[in-house]
Design an enzyme around this catalytic site. Structure first.
Site, PDB file in Angstrom:
ATOM      1  CG  HIS A   1      -0.207   0.179   2.525  1.00  0.00           C
ATOM      2  ND1 HIS A   1       0.507  -0.844   3.110  1.00  0.00           N
ATOM      3  CD2 HIS A   1      -0.088   1.252   3.363  1.00  0.00           C
ATOM      4  CE1 HIS A   1       1.039  -0.427   4.244  1.00  0.00           C
ATOM      5  NE2 HIS A   1       0.706   0.842   4.419  1.00  0.00           N
TER       6      HIS A   1
ATOM      7  CG  ASP B   1       1.525   5.315   4.789  1.00  0.00           C
ATOM      8  OD1 ASP B   1       1.211   4.108   4.886  1.00  0.00           O
ATOM      9  OD2 ASP B   1       2.605   5.776   5.208  1.00  0.00           O
TER      10      ASP B   1
ATOM     11  CG  HIS C   1       5.021   1.145   2.819  1.00  0.00           C
ATOM     12  ND1 HIS C   1       4.404   2.282   2.323  1.00  0.00           N
ATOM     13  CD2 HIS C   1       4.469   0.928   4.042  1.00  0.00           C
ATOM     14  CE1 HIS C   1       3.529   2.729   3.205  1.00  0.00           C
ATOM     15  NE2 HIS C   1       3.535   1.925   4.252  1.00  0.00           N
TER      16      HIS C   1
ATOM     17  NE  ARG D   1       1.693   6.270   9.130  1.00  0.00           N
ATOM     18  CZ  ARG D   1       0.655   5.686   8.552  1.00  0.00           C
ATOM     19  NH1 ARG D   1       0.684   4.385   8.294  1.00  0.00           N
ATOM     20  NH2 ARG D   1      -0.422   6.371   8.236  1.00  0.00           N
TER      21      ARG D   1
END
Length: 367
Positions: free
Chosen positions: A169, A171, A322, A338
């Protein structure tokens, strides 16, 4: 007034504003993250000012001050030694944005950046995203906690039942203005500190586009795809966690232009891309399956990174995909956090070039 009352009051206030040590919390407490039941309004459109547009094309502020900078593969992944993200100048931040756009993902080991500093750093690169569902540290809504271990049997069972290639995917692409950069710090690795398991793979969207045939490239250019947060809705139903903002479906170009490099990149992935606009269901499913397999099988445009404690990865979601590797549930826990700055609404510029085409032209002009 009793003599200790004032001291207790000061101590109470001090504790209230004491910074959380997420690394210590994860190791001592385990799953510390909270899921506040706060309803956020829909996200409003905004004008994104990308600091990468202020970068030096040579990125001298980074290359002249780092101990060393080296590429991990020919097309994607660069590692920087000798710089602390907590101490970057504005010019170094600008140059980092461009470096991430060109190389896809940039790694910094042995970083002292804490999540409070991370929030301030992230704001430099764009409006920070507050996730609709994910767990967060108390008082840090812009931070997503990343925590998995063998004690979470429900999550372990779910993830081990899925094929790893389903996890690719970029983000939050279901948002109308999805992520630009992402900053991810991993401070606890599985394998009793020996860094065994829990790798992450990134793939270059530029090369994913370049590896397609010319007729396929031409067919995809101008097409649009629907991106959805359904996977998170399903997760909320499974866990019972509160959805803080309604998940929306967004329509984005299948081939996207990165505003910093001007390069075309493929912009679909199995995590959030649901369908191709204008195609019937069977046509859409066949095309998306081909593109998803193309990304997952593109080992010549991927980098697999083995984390060490206190490493930070900075990647450009506009030009990468990623995939986290969940192979460590019997090896211990993995923790990090994150920060996700958002960027412009995705667009396709028909006058933009592919990475391969642009670099070839530059090489020819340099002769």
């Amino acid at each position: 007034m009793p003599p200790n009352t004032n001291d207790s009051s000061i101590e109470s206030v001090s504790e209230q504003f004491q910074k959380l040590d997420l690394k210590a919390l994860a190791r001592e407490k385990g799953a510390y993250q909270v899921y506040p039941k706060i309803a956020y309004p829909p996200l409003e459109p905004f004008e994104h000012h990308d600091p990468g547009k202020l970068a030096d094309p040579k990125k001298a502020s980074l290359y002249d001050n780092a101990e060393k900078i080296f590429d991990l593969t020919p097309s994607i992944g660069t590692e920087v030694h000798g710089l602390q993200l907590s101490q970057l100048t504005d010019q170094q931040k600008n140059d980092l944005a461009l470096l991430a756009a060109e190389r896809g993902v940039v790694f910094f080991r042995n970083q002292d950046l804490d999540p409070y500093q991370g929030v301030e750093l992230g704001k430099y690169f764009g409006k920070l995203h507050i996730h609709n569902l994910a767990g967060q540290p108390e008082g840090l809504p812009e931070v997503i906690s990343v925590f998995y271990d063998e004690q979470d049997s429900q999550t372990t069972k779910l993830l081990e039942s899925r094929s790893a290639d389903e996890a690719w995917h970029s983000d939050i692409t279901y948002e109308n203005q999805p992520a630009g950069l992402t900053f991810l710090k991993i401070d606890t690795v599985p394998g009793s500190g020996n860094s065994v398991g829990g790798d992450t793979i990134w793939a270059s969207a530029y090369d994913a586009y370049d590896k397609l045939s010319k007729p396929m490239q031409q067919f995809l250019e101008g097409l649009e795809a629907v991106h959805t947060g359904q996977v998170h809705k399903d997760n909320a139903q499974r866990t019972g966690h509160f959805i803080r903002r309604d998940f929306v479906d967004s329509v984005h170009p299948v081939v996207r232009t990165n505003p910093l490099t001007g390069w075309k990149g493929l912009f679909v992935q199995p995590g959030f891309t649901k369908s191709i606009v204008g195609l019937n269901r069977k046509e859409s499913d066949v095309l998306l399956k081909f593109l998803f397999n193309h990304i997952a099988g593109g080992h010549d445009f991927q980098v697999r990174f083995n984390w060490t404690e206190d490493t930070i990865a900075v990647w450009d979601n506009r030009s990468t995909f990623h995939c986290a590797i969940f192979d460590y549930f019997k090896s211990g826990r993995r923790h990090g956090w994150r920060i996700t700055p958002t960027a412009e609404r995705p667009y396709y510029d028909p006058n933009s070039k592919s990475r391969r085409e642009d670099l070839a032209e530059r090489a020819a002009n340099a002769q």
